[in-house]
Enzyme design. Structure first.
Site, short mmCIF file in Angstrom:
data_model
loop_
_atom_site.label_atom_id
_atom_site.label_comp_id
_atom_site.label_asym_id
_atom_site.label_seq_id
_atom_site.Cartn_x
_atom_site.Cartn_y
_atom_site.Cartn_z
N CYS A 74 -39.61 17.29 -17.21
CA CYS A 74 -38.50 17.55 -18.13
C CYS A 74 -37.55 18.52 -17.45
CB CYS A 74 -39.01 18.13 -19.45
SG CYS A 74 -37.70 18.58 -20.61
N CYS B 256 -30.10 15.53 -21.01
CA CYS B 256 -31.40 15.36 -20.35
C CYS B 256 -31.16 15.62 -18.87
CB CYS B 256 -31.95 13.96 -20.58
SG CYS B 256 -33.46 13.61 -19.67
#
Length: 276
Positions: free
Chosen positions: A213, A75
């Site tokens: 994101c 991530c």
């Protein structure tokens, strides 16, 4: 029994950070409960961090549990939050982050935390996607996408205006398409009028849209370059939560830069409350 956490966010992508030494019998169940924005603290994931400060620069092992209780190998914004947490603890301006997708270096650059991302790939078996050759423009479940792995898989679609996209309607069929054995994140992007791109991402594991994101921002930049939509370096990407910048270093790997904020500290119960 309760354990402490710190909450950080990178351009709105928010995480609870818990020291890995804290005893949590079921990390997945804790993530399912506490990431819920109605009954829990609310977050896009929980980062369990194991610092190894004897190294120079300091290292930290990062394990991400998502709101569905599963782990994710990488991530981008989570790694930047892990870096800021480690920098706050050690006073260092550079850290190494061990993730399931590989070891990454992060550096402080003014108000930003910059992280070197994992090597990207369009190779179908490595995304993974069911295809004989790289998927650069193909229709999957009614959406024209390009497919890349930037630490996790992304199906990227360029549209005229991301505001006009009903992401909650178009993304789930692609996210669960048979073409993706492990599922995929779904990212839409549109030109911002200044050479960069606006971005919205429906995240696998969150099962909904997030404010930002990082792996999706990198996916937008690398796919745009691959399709000839930009030759810029850096590439500015604007998710709803703020501004990210994707560059390409002398090793040919993308870097992701943006701000990180420490929101607040708190405690969570490691076991669910007993029903009366």
């Amino acid at each position: 029994m309760s354990i402490p956490f710190q909450k950080y966010h990178g351009t709105g992508n928010d995480f609870l950070i818990i020291h890995a030494d804290e005893h949590v019998p079921d990390r997945g169940a804790l993530a399912e409960r506490e990431c819920d924005r109605t009954v829990g603290v609310g977050a896009d994931g929980i980062l369990f961090l194991a610092p190894e400060e004897k190294f120079n620069p300091p290292r930290v092992v990062m394990t991400l549990f998502q709101p569905d209780g599963a782990t994710a190998p990488m991530c981008g914004n989570g790694a930047r939050c892990a870096a800021e947490w480690t920098m706050d603890r050690t006073g260092a301006d550079s850290v190494m982050i061990d993730t399931q997708a590989g070891t990454l270096r992060a550096d402080r650059d003014g108000e930003n935390v910059v992280i070197e991302m994992t090597p990207l790939t369009f190779v179908p078996d490595e995304v993974p996607v069911m295809a004989d050759e790289p998927v650069l423009k193909a229709e999957i479940e009614g959406l024209e996408v390009s497919v890349v792995n930037t630490g996790v898989p992304h199906a990227v679609s360029f549209v005229d205006n991301v505001d006009n996209v009903d992401l909650e309607a178009i993304a789930p069929p692609v996210r669960h398409a048979d073409a993706f054995p492990d599922g995929t994140n779904v990212t839409v992007a549109s030109p911002d009028g200044s050479g960069g791109f606006r971005q919205r991402t429906y995240e696998r594991g969150v099962e909904g849209e997030t404010d930002s994101c990082g792996t999706g921002a990198v996916a937008v930049a690398v796919v745009a370059r691959r399709l000839g939509l930009t030759d810029a370096d850096p590439v500015d990407v604007h998710p709803p939560g703020g501004h990210l910048r994707v560059s390409f270093n002398d090793r040919g790997r993308p870097t992701l830069a943006g701000p990180v904020e420490h929101e607040f500290d708190g405690e969570v119960a490691v076991e669910p409350p007993v029903e009366p």
